[in-house]
Design a protein around this motif. Structure first.
Motif, PDB file in Angstrom:
ATOM      1  N   LEU A  11     -24.637   5.839 -34.923  1.00  0.00           N
ATOM      2  CA  LEU A  11     -25.650   5.622 -33.867  1.00  0.00           C
ATOM      3  C   LEU A  11     -25.207   6.367 -32.615  1.00  0.00           C
ATOM      4  CD1 LEU A  11     -28.173   4.138 -32.747  1.00  0.00           C
ATOM      5  CD2 LEU A  11     -26.675   2.191 -32.246  1.00  0.00           C
ATOM      6  N   VAL A  12     -26.022   7.335 -32.184  1.00  0.00           N
ATOM      7  CA  VAL A  12     -25.698   8.082 -30.961  1.00  0.00           C
ATOM      8  C   VAL A  12     -26.621   7.564 -29.866  1.00  0.00           C
ATOM      9  CG1 VAL A  12     -25.334  10.381 -29.973  1.00  0.00           C
ATOM     10  CG2 VAL A  12     -25.257  10.071 -32.452  1.00  0.00           C
ATOM     11  N   GLU A  13     -26.084   6.758 -28.984  1.00  0.00           N
ATOM     12  CA  GLU A  13     -26.914   6.083 -27.968  1.00  0.00           C
ATOM     13  C   GLU A  13     -26.080   5.836 -26.728  1.00  0.00           C
ATOM     14  OE1 GLU A  13     -30.444   4.616 -27.925  1.00  0.00           O
ATOM     15  OE2 GLU A  13     -29.554   4.957 -25.938  1.00  0.00           O
ATOM     16  N   ASP A  14     -26.566   6.312 -25.548  1.00  0.00           N
ATOM     17  CA  ASP A  14     -25.783   6.140 -24.322  1.00  0.00           C
ATOM     18  C   ASP A  14     -26.083   4.822 -23.623  1.00  0.00           C
ATOM     19  OD1 ASP A  14     -28.379   7.133 -23.679  1.00  0.00           O
ATOM     20  OD2 ASP A  14     -27.641   7.507 -21.630  1.00  0.00           O
ATOM     21  N   ASN A  15     -27.324   4.340 -23.788  1.00  0.00           N
ATOM     22  CA  ASN A  15     -27.701   3.125 -23.073  1.00  0.00           C
ATOM     23  C   ASN A  15     -27.177   1.890 -23.812  1.00  0.00           C
ATOM     24  OD1 ASN A  15     -29.322   0.797 -22.301  1.00  0.00           O
ATOM     25  ND2 ASN A  15     -30.548   2.265 -21.129  1.00  0.00           N
ATOM     26  N   PRO A  16     -26.323   1.093 -23.141  1.00  0.00           N
ATOM     27  CA  PRO A  16     -25.707  -0.050 -23.841  1.00  0.00           C
ATOM     28  C   PRO A  16     -26.726  -1.076 -24.329  1.00  0.00           C
ATOM     29  CG  PRO A  16     -24.990   0.056 -21.534  1.00  0.00           C
ATOM     30  CD  PRO A  16     -25.843   1.250 -21.763  1.00  0.00           C
ATOM     31  N   ALA A  17     -27.755  -1.279 -23.500  1.00  0.00           N
ATOM     32  CA  ALA A  17     -28.770  -2.265 -23.899  1.00  0.00           C
ATOM     33  C   ALA A  17     -29.471  -1.799 -25.163  1.00  0.00           C
ATOM     34  CB  ALA A  17     -29.783  -2.452 -22.776  1.00  0.00           C
ATOM     35  N   ASP A  18     -29.861  -0.502 -25.158  1.00  0.00           N
ATOM     36  CA  ASP A  18     -30.516   0.050 -26.346  1.00  0.00           C
ATOM     37  C   ASP A  18     -29.577  -0.023 -27.554  1.00  0.00           C
ATOM     38  OD1 ASP A  18     -33.206   0.874 -26.048  1.00  0.00           O
ATOM     39  OD2 ASP A  18     -32.578   2.447 -24.645  1.00  0.00           O
ATOM     40  N   ALA A  19     -28.295   0.338 -27.283  1.00  0.00           N
ATOM     41  CA  ALA A  19     -27.308   0.318 -28.371  1.00  0.00           C
ATOM     42  C   ALA A  19     -27.183  -1.090 -28.958  1.00  0.00           C
ATOM     43  CB  ALA A  19     -25.963   0.801 -27.840  1.00  0.00           C
ATOM     44  N   GLU A  20     -27.122  -2.042 -28.066  1.00  0.00           N
ATOM     45  CA  GLU A  20     -26.942  -3.424 -28.517  1.00  0.00           C
ATOM     46  C   GLU A  20     -28.157  -3.891 -29.315  1.00  0.00           C
ATOM     47  OE1 GLU A  20     -25.573  -6.097 -25.518  1.00  0.00           O
ATOM     48  OE2 GLU A  20     -25.736  -7.825 -26.883  1.00  0.00           O
ATOM     49  N   LEU A  21     -29.358  -3.569 -28.788  1.00  0.00           N
ATOM     50  CA  LEU A  21     -30.576  -4.000 -29.478  1.00  0.00           C
ATOM     51  C   LEU A  21     -30.700  -3.323 -30.841  1.00  0.00           C
ATOM     52  CD1 LEU A  21     -33.104  -4.076 -26.495  1.00  0.00           C
ATOM     53  CD2 LEU A  21     -32.341  -6.047 -27.856  1.00  0.00           C
ATOM     54  N   THR A  22     -30.345  -2.019 -30.885  1.00  0.00           N
ATOM     55  CA  THR A  22     -30.431  -1.307 -32.164  1.00  0.00           C
ATOM     56  C   THR A  22     -29.428  -1.896 -33.173  1.00  0.00           C
ATOM     57  OG1 THR A  22     -30.971   0.683 -30.891  1.00  0.00           O
ATOM     58  CG2 THR A  22     -30.440   0.979 -33.237  1.00  0.00           C
ATOM     59  N   LEU A  23     -28.204  -2.104 -32.686  1.00  0.00           N
ATOM     60  CA  LEU A  23     -27.179  -2.685 -33.565  1.00  0.00           C
ATOM     61  C   LEU A  23     -27.623  -4.064 -34.058  1.00  0.00           C
ATOM     62  CD1 LEU A  23     -23.901  -1.637 -31.683  1.00  0.00           C
ATOM     63  CD2 LEU A  23     -24.702  -0.832 -33.933  1.00  0.00           C
ATOM     64  N   HIS A  24     -28.228  -4.818 -33.133  1.00  0.00           N
ATOM     65  CA  HIS A  24     -28.720  -6.147 -33.477  1.00  0.00           C
ATOM     66  C   HIS A  24     -29.752  -6.056 -34.605  1.00  0.00           C
ATOM     67  CE1 HIS A  24     -29.450 -10.454 -32.427  1.00  0.00           C
ATOM     68  NE2 HIS A  24     -30.653 -10.192 -32.968  1.00  0.00           N
ATOM     69  N   ALA A  25     -30.658  -5.128 -34.431  1.00  0.00           N
ATOM     70  CA  ALA A  25     -31.725  -4.966 -35.424  1.00  0.00           C
ATOM     71  C   ALA A  25     -31.141  -4.511 -36.763  1.00  0.00           C
ATOM     72  CB  ALA A  25     -32.754  -3.963 -34.939  1.00  0.00           C
ATOM     73  N   LEU A  26     -30.174  -3.562 -36.668  1.00  0.00           N
ATOM     74  CA  LEU A  26     -29.566  -3.060 -37.906  1.00  0.00           C
ATOM     75  C   LEU A  26     -28.811  -4.180 -38.650  1.00  0.00           C
ATOM     76  CD1 LEU A  26     -28.238   0.469 -36.801  1.00  0.00           C
ATOM     77  CD2 LEU A  26     -29.922   0.022 -38.609  1.00  0.00           C
ATOM     78  N   ARG A  27     -28.077  -4.964 -37.844  1.00  0.00           N
ATOM     79  CA  ARG A  27     -27.309  -6.043 -38.467  1.00  0.00           C
ATOM     80  C   ARG A  27     -28.234  -7.066 -39.092  1.00  0.00           C
ATOM     81  NH1 ARG A  27     -24.310  -6.335 -33.552  1.00  0.00           N
ATOM     82  NH2 ARG A  27     -22.630  -4.778 -33.632  1.00  0.00           N
ATOM     83  N   LYS A  28     -29.352  -7.319 -38.383  1.00  0.00           N
ATOM     84  CA  LYS A  28     -30.272  -8.344 -38.895  1.00  0.00           C
ATOM     85  C   LYS A  28     -30.890  -7.906 -40.218  1.00  0.00           C
ATOM     86  CE  LYS A  28     -32.874 -11.451 -37.131  1.00  0.00           C
ATOM     87  NZ  LYS A  28     -34.062 -12.038 -36.478  1.00  0.00           N
ATOM     88  N   SER A  29     -31.032  -6.585 -40.342  1.00  0.00           N
ATOM     89  CA  SER A  29     -31.628  -6.121 -41.591  1.00  0.00           C
ATOM     90  C   SER A  29     -30.582  -6.127 -42.732  1.00  0.00           C
ATOM     91  CB  SER A  29     -32.224  -4.722 -41.414  1.00  0.00           C
ATOM     92  OG  SER A  29     -31.199  -3.822 -41.090  1.00  0.00           O
ATOM     93  N   LYS A  30     -29.347  -6.384 -42.422  1.00  0.00           N
ATOM     94  CA  LYS A  30     -28.244  -6.551 -43.377  1.00  0.00           C
ATOM     95  C   LYS A  30     -28.153  -5.371 -44.349  1.00  0.00           C
ATOM     96  CE  LYS A  30     -28.101 -11.623 -43.414  1.00  0.00           C
ATOM     97  NZ  LYS A  30     -29.240 -11.980 -42.523  1.00  0.00           N
ATOM     98  N   LEU A  31     -28.300  -4.158 -43.784  1.00  0.00           N
ATOM     99  CA  LEU A  31     -28.288  -2.981 -44.656  1.00  0.00           C
ATOM    100  C   LEU A  31     -26.957  -2.245 -44.605  1.00  0.00           C
ATOM    101  CD1 LEU A  31     -31.883  -1.714 -43.875  1.00  0.00           C
ATOM    102  CD2 LEU A  31     -31.054  -2.348 -46.146  1.00  0.00           C
ATOM    103  N   ALA A  32     -26.301  -2.330 -43.448  1.00  0.00           N
ATOM    104  CA  ALA A  32     -25.066  -1.562 -43.317  1.00  0.00           C
ATOM    105  C   ALA A  32     -23.949  -2.433 -42.761  1.00  0.00           C
ATOM    106  CB  ALA A  32     -25.310  -0.382 -42.399  1.00  0.00           C
ATOM    107  N   ASN A  33     -22.791  -2.158 -43.258  1.00  0.00           N
ATOM    108  CA  ASN A  33     -21.651  -2.908 -42.742  1.00  0.00           C
ATOM    109  C   ASN A  33     -20.881  -2.097 -41.717  1.00  0.00           C
ATOM    110  OD1 ASN A  33     -22.049  -5.217 -44.408  1.00  0.00           O
ATOM    111  ND2 ASN A  33     -21.303  -3.981 -46.146  1.00  0.00           N
ATOM    112  N   ASN A  34     -20.791  -0.798 -42.002  1.00  0.00           N
ATOM    113  CA  ASN A  34     -19.979   0.034 -41.109  1.00  0.00           C
ATOM    114  C   ASN A  34     -20.870   0.962 -40.267  1.00  0.00           C
ATOM    115  OD1 ASN A  34     -17.925   1.227 -39.855  1.00  0.00           O
ATOM    116  ND2 ASN A  34     -16.938   2.072 -41.692  1.00  0.00           N
ATOM    117  N   ILE A  35     -21.034   0.552 -39.042  1.00  0.00           N
ATOM    118  CA  ILE A  35     -21.876   1.350 -38.126  1.00  0.00           C
ATOM    119  C   ILE A  35     -20.982   1.878 -37.016  1.00  0.00           C
ATOM    120  CG2 ILE A  35     -23.854   1.307 -36.553  1.00  0.00           C
ATOM    121  CD1 ILE A  35     -24.828  -1.180 -38.165  1.00  0.00           C
TER     122      ILE A  35
END
Lengths: 154, 506
Positions: A11-35
């Motif tokens: 994930l290439v993202e400079d904005n921490p809020a965006d990064a956090e929300l994206t990571l949150h969404a990715l984790r919730k979808s339970k598709l990847a372990n290593n991001i």
């Protein structure tokens, strides 16, 4: 330093809020372990080309998917995209532009540089979650990943 | 002109007089000739009379000579004189044939003459015998004078002729005097007439000379004025050319300034649009974050929140949704301003159908009667025109929400050969006094609780219609429905000036 785990999503993202929300969404979808999260274009290029902090990485160990923001400090997303897609060792890596911009020039440039997909972040988080789930499903499960030989020179 | 007439008259008169003088002189000469002839004739007659008289005296003398001398020479001479006297007498009859008085005297003279000559002849014969000659040999006493009667007649004739001579001479003199007078007078008159004509000619010439001088002066003056005027004109021309150059220079600089200003405006316009785009764009990021975290709070931490807290989170999410829509609309509006207009022929019917298909959210579970007239093909940017129709139809659907049966009409009016399209509804309408606010950005005529909306939709619609060179307006009554009219291309404007206008109106 321990043997590095294979990075599934970069994930290439400079904005921490965006990064956090994206990571949150990715984790919730339970598709990847290593991001892996990188915070600017220079860091992203270090990762792709196995240098600096990522010098112990191998080109063969390519990420399954890259989510790339366009507005980045130091080196912007389009420049990163260009360098990655121009290099034989990295051009097979699927890259998805995930940005808030829907400007035509950005779309045209991205596709001409060989982007694999272009997604504008919706304002609504529920929609965003839905989008993230869909693209993870597609690229990690539905799509056949490029084989290792796709990352060697010639 | 009057001079010329007078001169002609004077010359004509002079010529006529000279002609008359010539005629009179000729006649005078003829008359004088005649008078002369008559005088000569009179002298002839007088000479005839004198001859007769002399012959008679000679006859008597010869008889007496013969009586006295007995010379036969006298006898011969006597006979000759007698014969001559008779000849003269008969000549006189011929010469005075024109004068009855002389003829009458001659009538008397002839017998007397015959008697006298007979007497003389008888005496001569008697004296030839010798007896008688002696008895009568008396030279003094034996004289036979010419009888008185004959003498009187001769004297009468002589007087008559002398009288005639005097009379004829006088007449000839008179007539030639009159002719001379007339000639002299005629010459004098024609001379004075010619002099008068000459005087008139002189005067005329003097006049002409003055006129000529005046004309020459006027000509010179005119030439001077023409020269002056030419000079003035040349100066004015030069002045004009100079100001023309100035104007040209001004024009050029003005054009340059207009170009500069246009470029400046275009740049400012572009900057403004870029600015509004990036503002709208950059607003999306924090909005996304607010929405994201609020949503996580709602989805994953609801249990930790009080009822009130959950309510606030719901309100945050509502506000974010609304702001998201505002930002999207603003982005659309900005994009329409920047986007190139792509014109092609499009079927308005199919655009309406597509727009209706996008409306299920608003029209779900409602009774709406759509009355769509067959619509023509139009020249337009189909994507943008679909946005117009979607907005107008969505508005119509939205503002008829309170009606048990909504009636929405879509149709065309033909006005002066150009089509006006309309969308009519039987919804809540609006107060016509606010009609001018209808198309302003963020202008709304209804409360948010009654009818949601951002106030950007109709501004977008207007911008699209204006970019097509058309007009849009609305008619409505409060609670009596509204009708939106639009045209796509005003007749006067073609594509080029529209886009130019678009630049300045931005």
């Amino acid at each position: 330093m321990a043997e590095p785990e294979t990075v599934e999503i970069l994930l290439v993202e400079d904005n921490p809020a965006d990064a956090e929300l994206t990571l949150h969404a990715l984790r919730k979808s339970k598709l990847a372990n290593n991001i892996q999260l990188v915070r600017d274009g220079a860091e992203a290029l270090d990762f792709f080309f196995c240098r600096g902090a990522f010098s112990n990485r191998s080109f063969d160990d390519a990420p399954r998917l890259v989510l790339l923001d366009l507005k980045l400090p130091k080196v912007d997303g389009l420049q990163v995209l260009q360098q990655v897609k121009e290099d034989d060792r990295t051009c097979a890596i699927p890259i998805i532009v995930l940005t808030s911009s829907k400007e035509e020039v950005d779309l045209v440039r991205s596709y001409k540089l060989g982007v694999n997909s272009y997604i504008q972040k919706p304002v609504s988080f529920s929609e965003f979650q839905d989008v993230v789930r869909q693209l993870g499903m597609y690229w990690l499960l539905v799509n056949n990943a490029p084989p290792v030989s796709a990352f060697s020179v010639r | 002109m009057a001079y010329k007439g007078s001169i002609a008259v004077a010359y004509g008169l002079a010529l006529a007089i000279l002609l008359a003088v010539g005629v009179v002189s000729y006649r005078d000469v003829r008359l004088e000739q005649q008078s002369q002839q008559w005088v000569v004739h009179t002298y002839d007659v007088l000479r005839g009379i004198d001859n007769l008289d002399e012959q008679l005296i000679a006859a008597e003398d010869d008889r007496r000579g013969f009586v006295l001398s007995g010379d036969p020479e006298y006898s011969k001479s006597f006979a000759a004189a007698c014969a001559e006297a008779r000849l003269q007498a008969s000549n006189l009859r011929g010469l005075t044939a024109d004068n009855p008085r002389e003829q009458e005297r001659l009538d008397r003279l002839h017998p007397a003459l015959d008697g006298y000559l007979a007497l003389l002849t008888e005496r001569l014969t008697k004296s030839a015998s010798p007896n008688l000659r002696l008895s009568h040999a008396n030279p003094a006493g034996d004289s036979l004078v010419v009888p008185t009667e004959i003498q009187e007649i001769i004297a009468g004739m002589q007087n008559e002729e002398k009288g005639l001579l005097a009379e004829r001479t006088e007449r000839a003199k008179n007539s030639s005097r009159l002719a001379r007078w007339f000639t002299a007078f005629g010459f004098a008159l024609s001379a004075s007439l010619i002099l008068a004509a000459l005087f008139l000619i002189r005067r005329e010439m003097a006049h002409r000379e003055i006129a000529q001088h005046a004309l020459e002066d006027a000509h010179a003056q005119l030439e001077r004025r023409v020269e002056e005027r030419t000079h003035d004109l040349a100066a004015a021309n030069q002045e004009l050319r100079r100001s023309q150059d100035e104007i040209q220079a001004l024009n050029t600089s003005l054009e340059q300034r207009v170009n500069d200003r246009t470029a400046e405006l275009l740049r400012a316009n572009k900057e403004l649009e870029t600015f509004s785009y990036s503002v709208a764009h950059d607003l999306r990021a924090p909005l996304r974050h607010i929405d994201g975290f609020a949503r996580i709070l709602q989805d994953e931490h609801a249990a930790e929140l009080s009822e009130e807290g959950r309510g606030y989170v719901a309100r945050i999410l509502q506000a974010v949704t609304r702001m998201g829509r505002l930002v999207d609309d603003m982005l659309n509006l900005a994009r329409i301003g920047r986007q190139e207009l792509v014109r092609e022929r499009a079927n308005l019917d199919s655009l309406v159908r597509q727009s209706l298909a996008d409306l299920p959210h608003e029209t779900e579970g409602r009774r709406i009667e759509w009355r769509v007239e067959p619509l023509p093909e139009v020249e337009c940017d189909p994507g943008l025109l679909k946005l117009v129709l979607s907005n107008l139809l969505a508005n119509a659907a939205k503002f008829t929400r309170s009606r048990p049966l909504a009636v929405i009409e879509i149709g065309t009016l033909q006005e002066n050969g150009s089509a006006t399209f309309f969308v009519r509804d039987n919804g809540v309408g609006f107060d016509p006094k606010y009609a001018d606010k209808l198309f302003g950005v963020f202008q709304r005529l209804h409360r948010q609780e009654d009818f949601e909306g951002t106030g950007v939709g109709l501004a977008t619609v207007q911008r699209i219609i204006h970019r097509h060179g058309g007009k849009i307006w609305a008619e409505a009554q409060l609670d009596r429905g509204a009708t939106f009219f639009f045209t796509l291309e005003s007749k006067q404007k073609e594509l080029a000036p529209q886009s130019a206008q678009e630049v300045t109106c931005g």
